[in-house]
Design an enzyme around this catalytic site. Sequence first.
Site, mmCIF file in Angstrom:
data_model
loop_
_atom_site.group_PDB
_atom_site.id
_atom_site.type_symbol
_atom_site.label_atom_id
_atom_site.label_comp_id
_atom_site.label_asym_id
_atom_site.label_seq_id
_atom_site.Cartn_x
_atom_site.Cartn_y
_atom_site.Cartn_z
ATOM 1 N N GLU A 156 -0.621 -8.320 5.279
ATOM 2 C CA GLU A 156 -0.328 -8.416 6.713
ATOM 3 C C GLU A 156 -1.589 -8.347 7.564
ATOM 4 O OE1 GLU A 156 -0.227 -3.958 5.923
ATOM 5 O OE2 GLU A 156 0.180 -5.826 4.843
ATOM 6 N N CYS A 194 0.831 -1.201 0.000
ATOM 7 C CA CYS A 194 0.000 0.000 0.000
ATOM 8 C C CYS A 194 0.873 1.262 0.000
ATOM 9 C CB CYS A 194 -0.965 -0.024 1.188
ATOM 10 S SG CYS A 194 -2.329 1.168 1.019
ATOM 11 N N HIS A 221 -3.123 -5.237 1.521
ATOM 12 C CA HIS A 221 -2.482 -5.476 2.818
ATOM 13 C C HIS A 221 -2.468 -6.961 3.187
ATOM 14 C CE1 HIS A 221 -2.291 -1.224 4.238
ATOM 15 N NE2 HIS A 221 -3.332 -1.095 3.417
#
Length: 309
Positions: free
Chosen positions: A261, A135, A259
């Site tokens: 994560e 991002c 994302h």
Amino acid sequence: MGLNHYPTFHTEHHRKRKARGWELESYFNFSFWRLSLPLFQHQRSRRAGLCFSLAANMAVGVLALQGSFNEHIAALRKLGVKGVEIRKPEQLEQVGSLIIPGGESTTMAKLAEYHNLFPALREFVKLGKPVWGTCAGLIFLANKAVGQKTGGQELVGGLDCTVHRNFFGSQIQSFETELSVPELAAKEGGPEIFRGVFIRAPAILEVGPKVEVLADYPVPSGKLLDSISALEAPQENAGSEKKVIVAVKQGNLLGTAFHPELTADTRWHSYFLKMTSEVGEEASSSISVAGGEDTCSNEQLGNDLPIYQ
């Protein structure tokens, strides 16, 4: 004569010999085990030391200025790899690879400038060390960013691509979707789809010839045309495009507009870790680093990114 009546010689003498034989056998078996134990322990310690050494060598830096750096460190921990928080230039010397997390790109850029991180980050990229931007991190790594106000952020550069900041809209227009990721599945296993979390996300409008596209996402052609009109030199066939790129790889660099994560799926992290052994020293020779003349928006997020399960 039946079996039960077969003459036996279990005299006291034979019982003593039998008992002595069992004692000797037990002694030799125990002695062999006792003598072998140090060797076994040494081999086990050696394997443990080797594993610890490999884990230490694979320590991954995570730029910890703002954003979802804790989530990246948690994902690395699931894979048995140590994540090291990076806030100062000298700390980059402790790691062989780096993750630039999602967050508020303008805020991250201002903090990076305050800590004089940009020269060290550019040198890290030029040395061919693996770097992954998610991002806002993708915006950092792009050679060019559009869709911003005048007087925006500085860029690290390295990825031969043009990124549109906040392509998918404002915070309330964030979304999740299934992305087709055949290359990721081929290397890491699992399904050929990945749950992409897009939070006020950028998109890649153009890539150079040495950039490998790993994932894209369909968008209305009108929205894409509006974005392409922001480019200084739009392509003639830009109007026929109906997809934007959301994941790329170029040599030692990896970029995702979403994302990973913030999900429980660690395949992108595993993919990045494997890049550390695949990227050669010659990779940096084909990468040009941006000089930081591009600008980006001054809009800011009020909080760090939420965690999606």
